[in-house]
Design an enzyme around this catalytic site. Structure first.
Site, mmCIF file in Angstrom:
data_model
loop_
_atom_site.group_PDB
_atom_site.id
_atom_site.type_symbol
_atom_site.label_atom_id
_atom_site.label_comp_id
_atom_site.label_asym_id
_atom_site.label_seq_id
_atom_site.Cartn_x
_atom_site.Cartn_y
_atom_site.Cartn_z
ATOM 1 N N PRO A 98 -28.784 3.504 9.359
ATOM 2 C CA PRO A 98 -30.015 4.084 9.919
ATOM 3 C C PRO A 98 -29.696 5.053 11.068
ATOM 4 O O PRO A 98 -28.797 4.800 11.869
ATOM 5 C CB PRO A 98 -30.782 2.874 10.456
ATOM 6 C CG PRO A 98 -30.190 1.694 9.773
ATOM 7 C CD PRO A 98 -28.777 2.036 9.434
ATOM 8 N N GLY A 102 -28.774 3.122 17.172
ATOM 9 C CA GLY A 102 -27.708 2.462 17.940
ATOM 10 C C GLY A 102 -26.619 1.881 17.055
ATOM 11 O O GLY A 102 -25.809 1.072 17.500
ATOM 12 N N LEU A 103 -26.566 2.293 15.785
ATOM 13 C CA LEU A 103 -25.539 1.758 14.887
ATOM 14 C C LEU A 103 -24.418 2.767 14.634
ATOM 15 O O LEU A 103 -23.573 2.566 13.767
ATOM 16 C CB LEU A 103 -26.170 1.309 13.560
ATOM 17 C CG LEU A 103 -27.187 0.167 13.677
ATOM 18 C CD1 LEU A 103 -27.753 -0.213 12.310
ATOM 19 C CD2 LEU A 103 -26.575 -1.069 14.318
ATOM 20 N N GLY A 104 -24.428 3.869 15.369
ATOM 21 C CA GLY A 104 -23.305 4.806 15.307
ATOM 22 C C GLY A 104 -23.328 5.730 14.105
ATOM 23 O O GLY A 104 -22.278 6.187 13.647
ATOM 24 N N SER A 105 -24.509 6.042 13.590
ATOM 25 C CA SER A 105 -24.549 6.836 12.352
ATOM 26 C C SER A 105 -23.902 8.210 12.533
ATOM 27 O O SER A 105 -23.162 8.667 11.655
ATOM 28 C CB SER A 105 -25.979 6.952 11.826
ATOM 29 O OG SER A 105 -26.656 8.000 12.426
ATOM 30 N N ALA A 107 -21.482 9.246 14.631
ATOM 31 C CA ALA A 107 -20.013 9.175 14.714
ATOM 32 C C ALA A 107 -19.416 8.795 13.360
ATOM 33 O O ALA A 107 -18.340 9.263 12.991
ATOM 34 C CB ALA A 107 -19.600 8.170 15.783
ATOM 35 N N ALA A 108 -20.124 7.956 12.600
ATOM 36 C CA ALA A 108 -19.598 7.546 11.288
ATOM 37 C C ALA A 108 -19.616 8.721 10.311
ATOM 38 O O ALA A 108 -18.654 8.935 9.571
ATOM 39 C CB ALA A 108 -20.412 6.377 10.737
ATOM 40 N N ASP A 149 -18.195 4.333 20.769
ATOM 41 C CA ASP A 149 -18.709 4.447 19.396
ATOM 42 C C ASP A 149 -17.647 5.014 18.460
ATOM 43 O O ASP A 149 -17.329 4.428 17.422
ATOM 44 C CB ASP A 149 -19.935 5.381 19.349
ATOM 45 C CG ASP A 149 -21.205 4.681 19.792
ATOM 46 O OD1 ASP A 149 -21.097 3.615 20.414
ATOM 47 O OD2 ASP A 149 -22.294 5.217 19.514
HETATM 48 O O1 PMV Z 1 -26.893 4.071 21.245
HETATM 49 P P1 PMV Z 1 -25.458 3.898 20.941
HETATM 50 O O2 PMV Z 1 -25.161 2.768 20.049
HETATM 51 O O3 PMV Z 1 -24.739 5.131 20.587
HETATM 52 O O4 PMV Z 1 -24.820 3.298 22.281
HETATM 53 C C1 PMV Z 1 -24.224 4.007 23.238
HETATM 54 C C2 PMV Z 1 -23.632 3.066 24.231
HETATM 55 C C3 PMV Z 1 -23.865 3.463 25.669
HETATM 56 O O5 PMV Z 1 -23.056 2.583 26.439
HETATM 57 C C4 PMV Z 1 -25.312 3.285 26.051
HETATM 58 C C5 PMV Z 1 -23.446 4.897 25.925
HETATM 59 C C6 PMV Z 1 -21.959 5.149 25.800
HETATM 60 O O6 PMV Z 1 -21.592 6.321 25.669
HETATM 61 O O7 PMV Z 1 -21.158 4.210 25.854
#
Ligand code: PMV
Length: 311
Positions: A98, A102-105, A107-108, A149
């Protein structure tokens, strides 16, 4: 056919504080993946075509144009690094991760593209080089990321991560059973990271105490993971969530899901990632898993799925 892929990820502990030099723990979610497939262009086009149907993007990549797109930049960096001529190929991207949850889509997808393109030009890129490219792309398009990430996604193993240091892979001594549930709200990590920065500037002493407390929790959580102490792990998740609330990055929806998970038998629960929306995680056992998933759906989760880390 050339194909390459990369997993989703969740941050188990330490998000936001990791931006300020504290440690964090993240794990890959190998069942959710971004996949890149390479096909030759017939007839030749003279450039790389990238098609990302999920996000409605179709790009023509040459070395001449200005780069205002993460995928184009990633492709250009692979070509620059390897010194290869531009291959005449189409790279199709698909992802079951998704977006903006916040699941890194992001970067993946970038990692899958970099790997597929490197394979298409017969270049062997080490994970360290791939990680560097994906991090540079994240930096340009997502503000000031810590790098957690891209690192967990490129190396695809549980990591203990401190910004600017070599990541430490580690193995949980027992399987960690998680339920991941989506608030259905897309939220910008850049905004929540910026808001924590504002909080820090307005009230540095108090914010520093919260960040220090999160750092302590992360170290305890690493030990709990290495000792298989799931009760303690659950309690540390709850403490970490409370500190993230104090950093203002939770939301009523996330709090409701965390409460529902704990009320239905989860050992612990917290938001994961940037917060304000996106996903939360609950620590369950095989026995409590289905009741926690049902409770999360009843409490408004638009999606909930189970995954096991370290098995
Ligand atoms: O929203 P995400 O899963 O990409 O989380 C980022 C994590 C943070 O600590 C909020 C930001 C970071 O760059 O580490």
């Amino acid at each position: 056919m050339i194909q390459a892929s990369a997993p989703a990820k969740v941050i188990l502990f330490g998000e936001h504080a990791v931006v300020y030099g504290k440690p964090a723990i993240a794990v890959p979610i190998s069942s959710l993946r971004a996949v890149a497939t390479v096909d030759p262009n017939v007839p030749p086009l003279g450039y790389i075509r990238v098609i990302a149907e999920d996000i409605g993007q179709a790009l023509s990549i040459t070395m001449a144009d200005d780069v205002d797109n993460a995928l184009s930049l990633a492709a250009r960096k692979v070509i620059e690094l390897t010194g290869s001529p531009l291959p005449d190929v189409t790279i199709s991207l698909r992802s079951s991760i998704p977006i903006a949850g916040g699941l890194g889509s992001g970067a993946a997808v970038t990692t899958a593209l970099v790997r597929a393109l490197a394979a298409a030009i017969n270049a062997h890129l080490e994970n360290a080089a791939i990680n560097q490219i994906v991090f540079e792309v994240e930096k340009l398009f997502h503000g000031t990321p810590s790098g957690i990430d891209n690192t967990v996604i490129v190396y695809e193993q549980p990591i203990y991560f401190v910004r600017g240091q070599i990541m430490q892979p580690f193995l949980p001594s027992a399987p960690v059973h998680l339920v991941i549930a989506d608030t259905g709200i897309t939220a910008s990590t850049k905004v929540s990271v910026g808001d924590v920065r504002t909080l820090f500037e307005r009230n540095p002493e108090r914010t520093q105490v919260i960040l220090d407390d999160i750092g302590d929790i992360v170290d305890k959580a690493r030990h709990a993971l290495e000792n298989g102490s799931s009760q303690q792990l659950g309690s540390l998740m709850v403490q970490n969530h409370e500190l993230l609330r104090q950093l203002t990055v939770s939301s009523p929806e996330l709090d409701r899901l965390v409460e529902a998970a704990i009320g239905s038998g989860a050992l612990g629960a917290k938001l994961s990632g940037g917060g304000r929306g996106g996903n939360m995680i609950a620590l369950v056992t095989p026995e409590t898993r289905s009741q926690v998933m049902a409770a999360l759906r009843n409490a408004g989760a638009t999606n909930a799925f189970a995954t096991t880390v370290g098995s």
